[in-house]
Design a protein around this motif. Structure first.
Motif, PDB file in Angstrom:
ATOM      1  N   SER A   1       0.836  -1.211   0.000  1.00  0.00           N
ATOM      2  CA  SER A   1       0.000   0.000   0.000  1.00  0.00           C
ATOM      3  C   SER A   1       0.865   1.253   0.000  1.00  0.00           C
ATOM      4  O   SER A   1       1.860   1.310   0.724  1.00  0.00           O
TER       5      SER A   1
ATOM      6  N   SER B   1       0.303   5.616   0.155  1.00  0.00           N
ATOM      7  CA  SER B   1      -0.604   6.758   0.264  1.00  0.00           C
ATOM      8  C   SER B   1      -0.370   7.722  -0.884  1.00  0.00           C
ATOM      9  O   SER B   1       0.777   7.932  -1.309  1.00  0.00           O
TER      10      SER B   1
ATOM     11  N   CYS C   1       5.405   9.105  -1.882  1.00  0.00           N
ATOM     12  CA  CYS C   1       6.666   9.293  -1.166  1.00  0.00           C
ATOM     13  C   CYS C   1       6.946   7.975  -0.463  1.00  0.00           C
ATOM     14  O   CYS C   1       6.166   7.552   0.402  1.00  0.00           O
ATOM     15  N   ILE C   2       8.009   7.304  -0.870  1.00  0.00           N
ATOM     16  CA  ILE C   2       8.198   5.906  -0.472  1.00  0.00           C
ATOM     17  C   ILE C   2       9.550   5.715   0.204  1.00  0.00           C
ATOM     18  O   ILE C   2      10.598   6.034  -0.377  1.00  0.00           O
ATOM     19  N   LYS C   3       9.516   5.191   1.420  1.00  0.00           N
ATOM     20  CA  LYS C   3      10.775   4.913   2.121  1.00  0.00           C
ATOM     21  C   LYS C   3      11.334   3.584   1.635  1.00  0.00           C
ATOM     22  O   LYS C   3      10.641   2.555   1.683  1.00  0.00           O
TER      23      LYS C   3
ATOM     24  N   LEU D   1      16.541  -6.083   5.066  1.00  0.00           N
ATOM     25  CA  LEU D   1      15.174  -6.409   5.493  1.00  0.00           C
ATOM     26  C   LEU D   1      14.402  -7.176   4.406  1.00  0.00           C
ATOM     27  O   LEU D   1      13.278  -7.620   4.628  1.00  0.00           O
ATOM     28  N   ASN D   2      15.031  -7.292   3.223  1.00  0.00           N
ATOM     29  CA  ASN D   2      14.433  -8.086   2.138  1.00  0.00           C
ATOM     30  C   ASN D   2      13.015  -7.671   1.789  1.00  0.00           C
ATOM     31  O   ASN D   2      12.142  -8.528   1.585  1.00  0.00           O
ATOM     32  N   GLY D   3      12.760  -6.406   1.751  1.00  0.00           N
ATOM     33  CA  GLY D   3      11.431  -5.927   1.365  1.00  0.00           C
ATOM     34  C   GLY D   3      11.289  -5.954  -0.147  1.00  0.00           C
ATOM     35  O   GLY D   3      12.086  -5.319  -0.845  1.00  0.00           O
ATOM     36  N   PRO D   4      10.292  -6.677  -0.671  1.00  0.00           N
ATOM     37  CA  PRO D   4      10.167  -6.764  -2.134  1.00  0.00           C
ATOM     38  C   PRO D   4       9.948  -5.407  -2.805  1.00  0.00           C
ATOM     39  O   PRO D   4      10.535  -5.129  -3.854  1.00  0.00           O
ATOM     40  N   ALA D   5       9.107  -4.555  -2.216  1.00  0.00           N
ATOM     41  CA  ALA D   5       8.862  -3.252  -2.846  1.00  0.00           C
ATOM     42  C   ALA D   5      10.114  -2.387  -2.774  1.00  0.00           C
ATOM     43  O   ALA D   5      10.450  -1.681  -3.739  1.00  0.00           O
ATOM     44  N   SER D   6      10.830  -2.472  -1.661  1.00  0.00           N
ATOM     45  CA  SER D   6      12.052  -1.663  -1.502  1.00  0.00           C
ATOM     46  C   SER D   6      13.129  -2.088  -2.490  1.00  0.00           C
ATOM     47  O   SER D   6      13.971  -1.281  -2.890  1.00  0.00           O
TER      48      SER D   6
ATOM     49  N   ALA E   1       8.088   8.753   6.090  1.00  0.00           N
ATOM     50  CA  ALA E   1       7.204   8.664   4.917  1.00  0.00           C
ATOM     51  C   ALA E   1       5.745   8.896   5.282  1.00  0.00           C
ATOM     52  O   ALA E   1       4.902   9.038   4.398  1.00  0.00           O
TER      53      ALA E   1
ATOM     54  N   ALA F   1       3.458  11.390   3.532  1.00  0.00           N
ATOM     55  CA  ALA F   1       2.841  11.220   2.201  1.00  0.00           C
ATOM     56  C   ALA F   1       1.365  11.638   2.180  1.00  0.00           C
ATOM     57  O   ALA F   1       0.991  12.570   1.450  1.00  0.00           O
TER      58      ALA F   1
ATOM     59  N   GLU G   1      -3.098   6.774  10.555  1.00  0.00           N
ATOM     60  CA  GLU G   1      -2.701   5.765   9.562  1.00  0.00           C
ATOM     61  C   GLU G   1      -1.322   5.301  10.000  1.00  0.00           C
ATOM     62  O   GLU G   1      -0.461   6.124  10.304  1.00  0.00           O
ATOM     63  N   ILE G   2      -1.139   3.987  10.072  1.00  0.00           N
ATOM     64  CA  ILE G   2       0.139   3.449  10.550  1.00  0.00           C
ATOM     65  C   ILE G   2       0.851   2.751   9.405  1.00  0.00           C
ATOM     66  O   ILE G   2       0.247   1.949   8.702  1.00  0.00           O
TER      67      ILE G   2
HETATM   68  C1  LIG Z   1      -2.385   2.149   4.360  1.00  0.00           C
HETATM   69  C2  LIG Z   1      -0.883   2.114   4.157  1.00  0.00           C
HETATM   70  C3  LIG Z   1      -0.268   3.156   3.476  1.00  0.00           C
HETATM   71  C4  LIG Z   1       1.105   3.142   3.302  1.00  0.00           C
HETATM   72  N1  LIG Z   1       1.693   4.191   2.659  1.00  0.00           N
HETATM   73  C5  LIG Z   1       3.043   4.223   2.550  1.00  0.00           C
HETATM   74  C6  LIG Z   1       3.685   5.367   1.947  1.00  0.00           C
HETATM   75  O1  LIG Z   1       3.038   6.321   1.498  1.00  0.00           O
HETATM   76  N2  LIG Z   1       5.041   5.352   1.889  1.00  0.00           N
HETATM   77  C7  LIG Z   1       5.788   4.300   2.377  1.00  0.00           C
HETATM   78  O2  LIG Z   1       7.026   4.355   2.294  1.00  0.00           O
HETATM   79  N3  LIG Z   1       5.200   3.216   2.929  1.00  0.00           N
HETATM   80  C8  LIG Z   1       3.858   3.154   3.012  1.00  0.00           C
HETATM   81  N4  LIG Z   1       3.264   2.057   3.567  1.00  0.00           N
HETATM   82  C9  LIG Z   1       4.106   0.881   3.874  1.00  0.00           C
HETATM   83  C10 LIG Z   1       4.271   0.042   2.571  1.00  0.00           C
HETATM   84  O3  LIG Z   1       3.028  -0.546   2.222  1.00  0.00           O
HETATM   85  C11 LIG Z   1       5.290  -1.084   2.696  1.00  0.00           C
HETATM   86  O4  LIG Z   1       5.007  -1.835   3.852  1.00  0.00           O
HETATM   87  C12 LIG Z   1       6.744  -0.611   2.751  1.00  0.00           C
HETATM   88  O5  LIG Z   1       7.058   0.140   1.586  1.00  0.00           O
HETATM   89  C13 LIG Z   1       7.725  -1.776   2.850  1.00  0.00           C
HETATM   90  O6  LIG Z   1       7.484  -2.660   1.780  1.00  0.00           O
HETATM   91  P1  LIG Z   1       8.583  -3.742   1.352  1.00  0.00           P
HETATM   92  O7  LIG Z   1       7.929  -4.686   0.412  1.00  0.00           O
HETATM   93  O8  LIG Z   1       9.836  -3.067   0.921  1.00  0.00           O
HETATM   94  O9  LIG Z   1       8.945  -4.470   2.741  1.00  0.00           O
HETATM   95  P2  LIG Z   1       8.038  -5.489   3.609  1.00  0.00           P
HETATM   96  O10 LIG Z   1       7.975  -6.821   2.961  1.00  0.00           O
HETATM   97  O11 LIG Z   1       6.745  -4.831   3.935  1.00  0.00           O
HETATM   98  O12 LIG Z   1       8.897  -5.567   4.923  1.00  0.00           O
HETATM   99  C14 LIG Z   1      10.186  -6.190   4.945  1.00  0.00           C
HETATM  100  C15 LIG Z   1      10.659  -6.313   6.396  1.00  0.00           C
HETATM  101  O13 LIG Z   1      10.914  -5.001   6.917  1.00  0.00           O
HETATM  102  C16 LIG Z   1      10.116  -4.745   8.081  1.00  0.00           C
HETATM  103  N5  LIG Z   1       9.657  -3.359   7.955  1.00  0.00           N
HETATM  104  C17 LIG Z   1       8.614  -2.893   7.203  1.00  0.00           C
HETATM  105  N6  LIG Z   1       8.512  -1.551   7.300  1.00  0.00           N
HETATM  106  C18 LIG Z   1       9.500  -1.177   8.127  1.00  0.00           C
HETATM  107  C19 LIG Z   1       9.917   0.081   8.627  1.00  0.00           C
HETATM  108  N7  LIG Z   1       9.297   1.232   8.285  1.00  0.00           N
HETATM  109  N8  LIG Z   1      10.995   0.118   9.444  1.00  0.00           N
HETATM  110  C20 LIG Z   1      11.649  -1.022   9.790  1.00  0.00           C
HETATM  111  N9  LIG Z   1      11.299  -2.254   9.366  1.00  0.00           N
HETATM  112  C21 LIG Z   1      10.247  -2.322   8.547  1.00  0.00           C
HETATM  113  C22 LIG Z   1       8.966  -5.742   8.011  1.00  0.00           C
HETATM  114  O14 LIG Z   1       8.504  -6.070   9.309  1.00  0.00           O
HETATM  115  C23 LIG Z   1       9.612  -6.939   7.336  1.00  0.00           C
HETATM  116  O15 LIG Z   1      10.316  -7.729   8.266  1.00  0.00           O
HETATM  117  C24 LIG Z   1       1.883   2.050   3.779  1.00  0.00           C
HETATM  118  C25 LIG Z   1       1.254   1.004   4.443  1.00  0.00           C
HETATM  119  C26 LIG Z   1      -0.099   1.031   4.646  1.00  0.00           C
HETATM  120  C27 LIG Z   1      -0.746  -0.105   5.385  1.00  0.00           C
END
Ligand SMILES: Cc1cc2nc3c(=O)[nH]c(=O)nc-3n(C[C@H](O)[C@H](O)[C@H](O)COP(=O)(O)OP(=O)(O)OC[C@H]3O[C@@H](n4cnc5c(N)ncnc54)[C@H](O)[C@@H]3O)c2cc1C
Length: 226
Positions: free
Chosen positions: A47, A49, A62-64, A70-75, A111, A114, A224-225
């Motif tokens: 998600s 915003s 605006c995306i962090k 942390l292996n975040g797929p979107a990141s 972020a 946003a 919003e968290i």
């Molecule tokens: C309603 C809503 C609106 C959102 N809007 C925004 C937005 O405008 N901008 C934005 O940047 N993100 C936003 N997010 C968060 C976004 O959806 C993703 O969760 C985020 O970008 C991380 O995605 P990812 O796939 O890289 O990592 P994920 O797969 O989500 O996470 C990878 C790992 O990192 C950990 N992690 C996740 N977030 C953080 C953090 N902030 N700090 C430390 N560890 C973390 C998780 O627990 C997991 O272990 C929003 C979320 C919600 C629910």
């Protein structure tokens, strides 16, 4: 699928992304959409915003970008995209929106700004609110600062807009406000205002508890968290 029209790193980990606005897409400032992120032949949804206002030509975000470990797929995926690439998004969702005009106290970290910037600009530029709009924005260090010029220009243009940027870990030479947003919320108590909080779970929890202790009606506290 909408195309990316602009992409820039605002700081070393904050990405500003603009997408074409799909025809017929209506939204309110503060809402969000889900991006479809391809990962090893599958799709995961994340998600984001809307940082834009409904009258803007593009959708903006605006995306962090999280650290690689942390292996975040979107990141991992979003920084690899270029202007002209397409990304699938889902329908508009969310209720983090201002309904009727009232004084607003908006509190954001990272972020979490946003949806808040969308709300600020929509109230001032599109709705012409005569009410006061207070923004308290928390970041860590000078290197994390972004959009200061945008907010400074809004302060110059709209006497009812008030902006405080506070840094929790600034360098010794920082002459601006210091501390976490929670250190400054006490200056923003207004029982007639509506509160909009967006950022980390801890910030939202601490600020919300403080406001409730100060007798702010919980119904007036929206959050919003991320
Ligand atoms: C309603 C809503 C609106 C959102 N809007 C925004 C937005 O405008 N901008 C934005 O940047 N993100 C936003 N997010 C968060 C976004 O959806 C993703 O969760 C985020 O970008 C991380 O995605 P990812 O796939 O890289 O990592 P994920 O797969 O989500 O996470 C990878 C790992 O990192 C950990 N992690 C996740 N977030 C953080 C953090 N902030 N700090 C430390 N560890 C973390 C998780 O627990 C997991 O272990 C929003 C979320 C919600 C629910």
């Amino acid at each position: 699928m909408p195309k990316i029209t602009q992409k820039k790193m605002l700081t070393q980990d904050m990405l500003e992304l603009h997408l074409e606005k799909p025809e017929g897409l209506d939204y309110q400032a503060g809402q969000f959409v889900q991006f479809e992120i391809p990962v090893e032949g599958q799709i995961v949804k994340r998600s984001y915003s809307l940082a834009s206002t409904p009258s803007d030509e593009d959708l903006s975000f605006c995306i962090k970008i999280l650290p690689q470990q942390l292996n975040g797929p979107a990141s991992a995926y979003l920084p690899t995209l270029s202007v002209g690439d397409e990304i699938a998004i889902g329908p508009v969702r969310g209720r983090f929106c201002v309904s009727e005009p009232s004084d607003l106290v908006l509190i954001a970290t990272g972020a979490g700004i946003a949806p808040i910037i969308g709300i600020v600009r929509d109230e001032l530029e599109n709705r012409g609110t005569p009410k006061n709009v207070y923004l308290l924005f928390g970041l860590r260090h000078e290197d994390d600062v972004f959009w200061k010029d945008v907010f400074d220009q809004l302060v110059e243009r709209y006497p009812n807009f008030h902006y405080t940027l506070t840094l929790s870990r600034p360098s010794d030479t920082w002459t601006g406000t210091r501390g976490r947003v929670t250190d400054h919320v006490q200056n923003h108590i207004d029982n007639d205002a509506k509160y909009f909080l967006c950022g980390s779970p801890n910030m939202v929890k601490d600020v919300r508890s403080f406001l409730v202790e100060q007798k702010v009606d919980p119904k007036k506290i929206h959050f919003e968290i991320f």
